[in-house]
Design a protein around this motif. Structure first.
Motif, PDB file in Angstrom:
ATOM      1  N   PRO A  21       0.830  -1.212   0.000  1.00  0.00           N
ATOM      2  CA  PRO A  21       0.000   0.000   0.000  1.00  0.00           C
ATOM      3  C   PRO A  21       0.862   1.259   0.000  1.00  0.00           C
ATOM      4  CG  PRO A  21      -0.690  -1.516   1.726  1.00  0.00           C
ATOM      5  CD  PRO A  21       0.583  -2.045   1.165  1.00  0.00           C
ATOM      6  N   ALA A  22       0.300   2.347  -0.509  1.00  0.00           N
ATOM      7  CA  ALA A  22       1.074   3.583  -0.679  1.00  0.00           C
ATOM      8  C   ALA A  22       1.653   4.084   0.641  1.00  0.00           C
ATOM      9  CB  ALA A  22       0.187   4.654  -1.308  1.00  0.00           C
ATOM     10  N   HIS A  23       0.857   3.996   1.695  1.00  0.00           N
ATOM     11  CA  HIS A  23       1.373   4.534   2.971  1.00  0.00           C
ATOM     12  C   HIS A  23       2.526   3.681   3.494  1.00  0.00           C
ATOM     13  CE1 HIS A  23      -1.400   1.464   4.578  1.00  0.00           C
ATOM     14  NE2 HIS A  23      -0.629   1.492   5.664  1.00  0.00           N
ATOM     15  N   ARG A  24       2.472   2.371   3.203  1.00  0.00           N
ATOM     16  CA  ARG A  24       3.582   1.518   3.626  1.00  0.00           C
ATOM     17  C   ARG A  24       4.826   1.833   2.796  1.00  0.00           C
ATOM     18  NH1 ARG A  24       3.946   0.403   8.100  1.00  0.00           N
ATOM     19  NH2 ARG A  24       5.603  -1.055   7.562  1.00  0.00           N
ATOM     20  N   GLN A  25       4.593   2.107   1.516  1.00  0.00           N
ATOM     21  CA  GLN A  25       5.723   2.427   0.646  1.00  0.00           C
ATOM     22  C   GLN A  25       6.420   3.704   1.146  1.00  0.00           C
ATOM     23  OE1 GLN A  25       4.754   2.338  -3.521  1.00  0.00           O
ATOM     24  NE2 GLN A  25       6.669   3.328  -4.127  1.00  0.00           N
ATOM     25  N   ALA A  26       5.608   4.695   1.531  1.00  0.00           N
ATOM     26  CA  ALA A  26       6.191   5.939   2.041  1.00  0.00           C
ATOM     27  C   ALA A  26       6.927   5.686   3.352  1.00  0.00           C
ATOM     28  CB  ALA A  26       5.087   6.978   2.252  1.00  0.00           C
ATOM     29  N   GLU A  27       6.363   4.843   4.165  1.00  0.00           N
ATOM     30  CA  GLU A  27       6.980   4.528   5.457  1.00  0.00           C
ATOM     31  C   GLU A  27       8.336   3.822   5.263  1.00  0.00           C
ATOM     32  OE1 GLU A  27       6.348   5.315   8.415  1.00  0.00           O
ATOM     33  OE2 GLU A  27       7.597   3.916   9.547  1.00  0.00           O
TER      34      GLU A  27
ATOM     35  N   ILE B  11      18.588   6.999  -6.195  1.00  0.00           N
ATOM     36  CA  ILE B  11      17.984   5.844  -5.532  1.00  0.00           C
ATOM     37  C   ILE B  11      16.524   6.115  -5.214  1.00  0.00           C
ATOM     38  CG2 ILE B  11      18.046   4.468  -3.387  1.00  0.00           C
ATOM     39  CD1 ILE B  11      20.184   3.681  -5.420  1.00  0.00           C
ATOM     40  N   GLN B  12      16.259   7.355  -4.859  1.00  0.00           N
ATOM     41  CA  GLN B  12      14.854   7.698  -4.573  1.00  0.00           C
ATOM     42  C   GLN B  12      14.001   7.547  -5.836  1.00  0.00           C
ATOM     43  OE1 GLN B  12      14.160  11.545  -2.811  1.00  0.00           O
ATOM     44  NE2 GLN B  12      12.079  11.001  -2.223  1.00  0.00           N
ATOM     45  N   THR B  13      14.567   7.972  -6.942  1.00  0.00           N
ATOM     46  CA  THR B  13      13.845   7.809  -8.212  1.00  0.00           C
ATOM     47  C   THR B  13      13.585   6.325  -8.486  1.00  0.00           C
ATOM     48  OG1 THR B  13      14.997   9.744  -9.033  1.00  0.00           O
ATOM     49  CG2 THR B  13      13.907   8.371 -10.672  1.00  0.00           C
ATOM     50  N   LEU B  14      14.646   5.530  -8.278  1.00  0.00           N
ATOM     51  CA  LEU B  14      14.494   4.090  -8.501  1.00  0.00           C
ATOM     52  C   LEU B  14      13.470   3.495  -7.532  1.00  0.00           C
ATOM     53  CD1 LEU B  14      18.127   2.778  -9.145  1.00  0.00           C
ATOM     54  CD2 LEU B  14      16.348   3.353 -10.789  1.00  0.00           C
ATOM     55  N   TYR B  15      13.427   4.070  -6.356  1.00  0.00           N
ATOM     56  CA  TYR B  15      12.466   3.575  -5.367  1.00  0.00           C
ATOM     57  C   TYR B  15      11.041   3.817  -5.856  1.00  0.00           C
ATOM     58  CZ  TYR B  15      10.136   2.758  -0.914  1.00  0.00           C
ATOM     59  OH  TYR B  15       9.320   2.272   0.063  1.00  0.00           O
ATOM     60  N   GLU B  16      10.828   5.010  -6.351  1.00  0.00           N
ATOM     61  CA  GLU B  16       9.478   5.331  -6.826  1.00  0.00           C
ATOM     62  C   GLU B  16       9.091   4.435  -8.010  1.00  0.00           C
ATOM     63  OE1 GLU B  16       9.972   9.486  -7.471  1.00  0.00           O
ATOM     64  OE2 GLU B  16       9.991   9.893  -5.314  1.00  0.00           O
ATOM     65  N   LEU B  17      10.085   4.135  -8.827  1.00  0.00           N
ATOM     66  CA  LEU B  17       9.793   3.338 -10.022  1.00  0.00           C
ATOM     67  C   LEU B  17       9.633   1.849  -9.720  1.00  0.00           C
ATOM     68  CD1 LEU B  17      12.272   4.966 -12.589  1.00  0.00           C
ATOM     69  CD2 LEU B  17       9.774   5.004 -12.705  1.00  0.00           C
ATOM     70  N   TYR B  18      10.484   1.339  -8.851  1.00  0.00           N
ATOM     71  CA  TYR B  18      10.590  -0.125  -8.756  1.00  0.00           C
ATOM     72  C   TYR B  18      10.351  -0.708  -7.361  1.00  0.00           C
ATOM     73  CZ  TYR B  18      12.750   0.605 -13.293  1.00  0.00           C
ATOM     74  OH  TYR B  18      12.989   0.977 -14.579  1.00  0.00           O
ATOM     75  N   ALA B  19      10.012   0.122  -6.394  1.00  0.00           N
ATOM     76  CA  ALA B  19       9.820  -0.413  -5.036  1.00  0.00           C
ATOM     77  C   ALA B  19       8.770  -1.526  -5.026  1.00  0.00           C
ATOM     78  CB  ALA B  19       9.421   0.710  -4.085  1.00  0.00           C
ATOM     79  N   GLN B  20       7.705  -1.316  -5.810  1.00  0.00           N
ATOM     80  CA  GLN B  20       6.649  -2.327  -5.845  1.00  0.00           C
ATOM     81  C   GLN B  20       7.174  -3.646  -6.434  1.00  0.00           C
ATOM     82  OE1 GLN B  20       3.643  -2.457  -4.631  1.00  0.00           O
ATOM     83  NE2 GLN B  20       3.419  -0.342  -3.919  1.00  0.00           N
ATOM     84  N   THR B  99      -3.958  -6.047   0.282  1.00  0.00           N
ATOM     85  CA  THR B  99      -4.781  -5.955  -0.916  1.00  0.00           C
ATOM     86  C   THR B  99      -4.859  -7.267  -1.674  1.00  0.00           C
ATOM     87  OG1 THR B  99      -2.873  -5.296  -2.194  1.00  0.00           O
ATOM     88  CG2 THR B  99      -4.203  -3.531  -1.237  1.00  0.00           C
ATOM     89  N   THR B 100      -4.329  -8.301  -1.079  1.00  0.00           N
ATOM     90  CA  THR B 100      -4.269  -9.543  -1.825  1.00  0.00           C
ATOM     91  C   THR B 100      -5.569 -10.314  -1.729  1.00  0.00           C
ATOM     92  OG1 THR B 100      -3.277 -10.494   0.110  1.00  0.00           O
ATOM     93  CG2 THR B 100      -1.806  -9.869  -1.673  1.00  0.00           C
ATOM     94  N   THR B 101      -5.854 -10.962  -2.804  1.00  0.00           N
ATOM     95  CA  THR B 101      -7.049 -11.800  -2.823  1.00  0.00           C
ATOM     96  C   THR B 101      -6.650 -13.210  -2.435  1.00  0.00           C
ATOM     97  OG1 THR B 101      -6.669 -12.418  -5.088  1.00  0.00           O
ATOM     98  CG2 THR B 101      -7.974 -10.420  -4.709  1.00  0.00           C
TER      99      THR B 101
END
Lengths: 238, 171
Positions: A21-27, B11-20, B99-101
């Motif tokens: 979730p977005a808030h976890r990502q920010a955390e 690294i912050q940019t990479l985080y925004e792009l690829y953290a997920q 959020t997982t099903t």
């Protein structure tokens, strides 16, 4: 069984969307930010160590190269020089091919000396009464002390075990000195038998030089004990 | 060395792009969301530390996934010898996800029962959507091996999911 499309569809759905979730990502990013100074500091330390290591390696490599070059400069001439004699040794034979000694009552002393500087034997092996003696540099597998023979102008090539087999003294020494390159001592103008092989020669004190031994040859004027020449041969098998 | 602020910004940019993506990879390989978040943290800190050595001959995503894989493998190695840590990680749970099903949870469960090589190949190819070449770069395999292993992995995954379905039907 789940059909092919449904398995792939499930995988496709798993690849989409945000699991975190977005808030976890920010955390999580906030936690990362907190640790950035520590990470940077650790990296600086690692980089310093690495650069020290690289520098040290370069210094050692440089010093090693210098040592190798120095060794080449020091030893190469000797090796080349010895190779010219047909052998390679770090203890070259003296550069003497022939010398003459005049006088009466010449003696040749041979001594075997071990590397640890301990005299094993000091045997007077030759007594040359002939007024003239010549030394020839030789390198033969059949060299032995009997080259000082009663025959005038004898050279080591002419001597073989068959020629001297009848001589008990020679036989006694032959094997001992076999395969030892040394200076060939011979005589010129001998007109009578030379008592070269004295009793001491076959005595128990005579020790065959070992390969690593040093052999010292002294040519002594027996009348006054003066050493006329002194030769030292190291690593006598080379 | 990482150049301080500029590397941090990258690294912050990479985080925004690829953290997920990193999180997803960790989540499908590990037990809980919390552990997956820890992995994300460590991966980005490691990436910051080795930013200057990143040669850009692979994509940043592949690079980050490779770091994640190495980190997870290190953790697994430790876990194998330290039961206590294993306890900390706990068993897979169904209630810590946001959020997982159920389907996705089933998928993760099935993946966890797969042969290691198969799991890695399937996750990288079908969940991380890496090409065979990129997956090969992460795993240190040839493209051919990636393709073959993915194929076998899919077969195993289908089998596991279908057996789960049958069990569900019986219950």
């Amino acid at each position: 069984m789940r059909s092919e499309p449904s398995t792939l569809d499930l995988l496709r759905r798993a690849s989409e969307g945000n699991l975190m979730p977005a808030h976890r990502q920010a955390e999580v990013w906030r936690k990362i930010e907190d640790r950035i100074p520590e990470a940077v500091e650790g990296q600086v330390k690692r980089d310093k160590l690495r650069s020290l290591f690289i520098r040290g390696k370069a210094i050692f490599a440089g010093a090693g190269s210098i040592l190798i070059l120095a060794a080449i400069v020091v030893f190469a001439p000797r090796i080349v020089e010895n190779a010219a004699y047909g052998k390679v040794t770090h203890n070259p034979m003296p550069k003497i091919t022939e010398e003459s000694f005049a006088g009466t009552g010449l003696e040749v002393h041979l001594m075997a000396k071990q590397p640890q500087d301990h005299f094993v034997s000091q045997s007077v092996v030759l007594k040359v009464t002939n007024p003239t003696m010549k030394m020839f540099k030789g390198h033969s597998r059949n060299i032995n002390l009997a080259v000082i023979s009663e025959k005038a102008n004898a050279s080591y090539e002419r001597l073989s075990s068959s020629q001297t087999a009848g001589d008990p003294h020679f036989a006694a020494t032959h094997n001992r000195w076999k395969n030892i390159p040394c200076y060939v001592v011979t005589t010129e103008g001998a007109t009578e038998a030379i008592p070269v092989l004295g009793t001491k020669l076959s005595g128990p004190t005579l020790v065959q030089p070992k390969p690593q031994d040093t052999v010292i040859v002294d040519i002594v004027d027996a009348t006054n004990g003066q050493i006329l020449r002194k030769y030292q041969f190291s690593d006598v098998t080379n | 060395m990482s150049d301080g602020p500029s590397a941090s910004a990258e690294i912050q940019t990479l985080y925004e792009l690829y953290a997920q993506d990193v999180y997803r990879y960790a989540w499908f390989n590990l037990d809980t969301s919390a552990v997956a978040e820890d992995v994300v943290q460590e991966v980005y800190l490691r990436a910051l530390g080795s930013w200057n050595s990143f040669r850009h001959d692979s994509s940043a995503k592949t690079w980050l996934i490779a770091i994640a894989r190495n980190y997870i493998y290190d953790s697994y190695r430790k876990r194998k010898t330290e039961d206590a840590i294993l306890q900390d990680y706990g068993v897979r749970t169904g209630n810590d996800e946001f959020t997982t099903t159920n389907d996705i949870m089933d998928l993760r469960d099935a993946l966890s029962r797969m042969k290691e090589n198969y799991r890695q190949a399937v996750i990288l190819r079908y969940i991380q959507m890496l090409s065979a070449k990129e997956a090969g770069a992460v795993l240190g395999w040839s493209e051919a091996k990636v393709r073959w292993t993915t194929h076998r992995g899919l077969q195993q995954l289908r089998g596991l999911l279908s057996s789960d379905d049958e069990e569900g039907d019986r219950q």
